[in-house]
Design a protein around this motif. Structure first.
Motif, short mmCIF file in Angstrom:
data_model
loop_
_atom_site.label_atom_id
_atom_site.label_comp_id
_atom_site.label_asym_id
_atom_site.label_seq_id
_atom_site.Cartn_x
_atom_site.Cartn_y
_atom_site.Cartn_z
N ILE A 158 -5.62 -3.96 1.37
CA ILE A 158 -5.10 -2.94 2.29
C ILE A 158 -4.40 -1.88 1.45
O ILE A 158 -3.63 -2.20 0.53
N THR A 159 -4.65 -0.62 1.78
CA THR A 159 -3.94 0.48 1.14
C THR A 159 -3.34 1.36 2.23
O THR A 159 -4.02 1.69 3.20
N LEU A 160 -2.08 1.72 2.05
CA LEU A 160 -1.37 2.55 3.02
C LEU A 160 -0.95 3.86 2.38
O LEU A 160 -0.63 3.91 1.19
N TYR A 161 -0.95 4.91 3.21
CA TYR A 161 -0.42 6.20 2.75
C TYR A 161 0.28 6.90 3.91
O TYR A 161 -0.20 6.89 5.05
N ASP A 162 1.40 7.51 3.61
CA ASP A 162 2.12 8.34 4.56
C ASP A 162 2.85 9.42 3.78
O ASP A 162 3.22 9.23 2.62
N LEU A 163 3.03 10.58 4.42
CA LEU A 163 3.79 11.66 3.78
C LEU A 163 5.21 11.22 3.46
O LEU A 163 5.81 11.66 2.47
N ARG A 164 5.75 10.36 4.31
CA ARG A 164 7.08 9.79 4.05
C ARG A 164 6.92 8.51 3.23
O ARG A 164 5.90 7.84 3.28
N ASP A 165 7.95 8.18 2.47
CA ASP A 165 7.92 6.95 1.69
C ASP A 165 7.75 5.74 2.61
O ASP A 165 8.34 5.68 3.69
N ILE A 166 6.95 4.78 2.17
CA ILE A 166 6.72 3.55 2.93
C ILE A 166 7.52 2.43 2.28
O ILE A 166 7.38 2.16 1.08
#
Length: 320
Positions: A162-170
């Protein structure tokens, strides 16, 4: 009339296999013509980003219900520490119109979205039985988190990474412990996009940004509907929608493909084609681009399920 909120829904429990099955049953009822779904109505405000959407629907089948979802989206709420969206659903008895339930549940909107994505995901996974899944989720808000829960439940051991991305830090601690060891957090959406075989866009992006084709054979779960520039998906043949009338408007990626690249209703396949007629068979091994506008029949079906569970378990508040 029964009143339910998020705490009641949580206490009733989320079974993703069951919810995806409820969504599939709704698709079959729709294919048999046992439904009514007028186009959504958008209530506008002076601030262009704000809106309230009314989604009425009737769904037949073993548990016939009518109702309406009334969901307010106010993006500026986040700055004030309030939820971006506020969701309410009213259910009526289709025999006599009697109001049966009022559900003040933001959670239901996300559960419906992820359950419908689950219908697409299961069909995709079944069409590639020997393929391990590398999941990428762009947008780590409530919808993205529910999509991870759903994918983990439906894919089981086939979900390899699984890879996650968000403009805000996760925060890594926000990832469920059961899958934390398989999860990476990307510093750029492109790294996620190029690595993943299933990509779910769960953002509230103000502008489209995905400008390149996905890896051949990928599944693109375009949950937020406005993340793909036309050049990124113009070559995809396997375009799946829930309803062409609904999704080809309101500045969706499908409408943009229609206006700029001539995509037509006869060029796409529907969820009914997927569930009832094995639509993926004609696109063996190809990239799949799924665009669900969100039909009221799914909201009504899933809300009805939780109302029945609440009655069984003695949950909720009975209103006179």
């Amino acid at each position: 009339m029964l009143y339910l909120n998020d705490s009641h829904i949580t206490e009733a429990g989320v079974d993703w296999v069951k919810l995806a099955g409820i969504a599939e049953d709704a698709v079959r009822a729709m294919d048999r013509g046992e439904y009514a779904a007028p186009l959504k109505t958008y209530l506008r405000f002076p601030e262009p980003g704000n809106r309230i959407i009314a989604t009425p629907a009737y769904l037949g089948g073993p548990h016939p219900l009518a109702g309406i979802k009334w969901i307010a989206g106010f993006p500026g709420n986040i700055k004030n520490g309030q939820p971006r969206a506020h969701n309410a659903i009213i259910l009526n008895d289709p025999e006599n119109g009697l109001p049966l339930a009022f559900l003040r549940c933001n959670l239901l909107n996300g559960l419906r979205a992820a359950a419908v994505s689950g219908v697409m995901l299961r069909a995709y996974a079944d069409s590639r039985p020997d393929q391990d899944i590398r999941l990428g989720i762009i947008g780590w808000g409530p919808i993205g988190r529910l999509h991870l829960d759903m994918c983990a439940a439906l894919l089981g051991s086939r979900l390899k990474e699984i890879t996650l991305y968000d403009l805000r830090d996760i925060d890594p601690q926000s990832v469920p412990e059961a899958v934390r060891g398989r999860t990476a957090i990307a510093s750029d959406w492109r790294k996620l996009y190029r690595r993943s075989s299933v990509i779910a866009t769960c953002t509230v992006s103000a502008e489209r940004y995905i400008d390149e084709p996905a890896a051949p054979g990928s599944l693109l779960l375009n949950v937020s509907l406005r993340d793909f520039k036309p050049e990124g998906v113009a070559g995809v043949r396997a375009v799946i929608v829930d309803d062409w009338r609904e999704v080809c408007r309101e500045n969706t990626d499908i409408e943009l493909l229609h206006l700029r690249h001539g995509l037509r209703e006869e060029d796409v396949r529907t969820l009914a084609d997927l569930v009832c007629r094995d639509a993926l068979a004609e696109f063996s091994g190809e990239t799949v681009f799924f665009n669900p506008m969100g039909l009221g029949i799914f909201d009504i079906a899933i809300a009805g399920h939780f109302c029945r569970e609440a009655v069984k378990r003695g949950l909720g508040i009975e209103l006179p």
